[in-house]
Scaffold this motif. Structure first.
Motif: not given
Length: 219
Positions: A188-198
């Motif tokens: 969940p954390v990794g997915e959230r951060l990846a979306k933020t980066a994108a």
């Protein structure tokens, strides 16, 4: 005006509020706040205790305060622009330096000229111009004849500030993505951060494409 009113004015200046907003919160006219600050040291030197004591002394002498003309419309607009830069996150002294350079005839000042015009210390000017140079708002030139730096703001300064902002955003993207991968892109954390980066990456790309497209307006 009470001492508490003056303390609230000082707090508003520290928080970067505009004169209009300070006046609204105190239920006063903007012109009243403008005169109060102007006669007691200006936005950088306003001290509520000293301002209140000066008013008390004038009252004891029975001498009315000298009349102050209403702030000319152009000065009021310039002050509002300055306050907007402060609200946007620019340090107040840096905003004052930037504003002074923007309004100078050739967009050039030495550190000594800035310190004298703004009534601030050379050290304060040094900190302010360092911030502005790093952000791309101002560039530094060396005057070989007088052996001192000259700070310049030109038509391309805004474009360079956008380029620098994009570079900083992309660095944020890189770090955010690295942290996302550390947590795992399926977490969940990794997915959230990846979306933020994108999201940030696409915004930065749109920003530089738009800046390149409209750069000619600054020529």
């Amino acid at each position: 005006m009470t001492q508490q009113d003056r303390q609230r004015i000082a707090a508003g200046l520290t928080a970067g509020l505009s004169y209009r907003e300070i006046a609204r919160r105190l239920g006063r006219q903007t012109s009243t706040i403008t005169r109060e600050i102007a006669r007691n040291g200006g936005p950088a030197g306003y001290r509520p205790q000293q301002a209140h004591q000066a008013t008390v002394r004038r009252a004891r002498r029975g001498t009315p305060a000298p009349p102050h003309p209403a702030t000319p419309p152009i000065e009021a607009m310039e002050q509002e622009i300055l306050e907007m830069e402060v609200r946007a996150g620019m340090p107040r002294t840096a905003a004052r330096v930037h504003h002074d350079l923007m309004l100078s005839r050739d967009g050039r000042r030495t550190a000594a000229e800035l310190a004298r015009r703004l009534s601030v210390s050379p050290a304060s000017v040094s900190v302010a111009v360092k911030y502005l140079v790093q952000a791309g708002y101002v560039r530094r030139e060396r005057d070989p004849r007088r052996r001192r730096d000259v700070y310049v703001i030109d038509n391309d300064a805004l474009y360079h500030s956008v380029v620098i902002s994009r570079r900083q955003t992309l660095e944020t993207v890189r770090v955010t993505m690295a942290v996302a991968e550390t947590f795992g892109l399926d977490s969940p954390v990794g997915e959230r951060l990846a979306k933020t980066a994108a999201f940030l990456e696409h915004i930065s790309l749109d920003m530089i494409e738009s800046a390149d497209r409209w750069r000619g307006l600054l020529a």
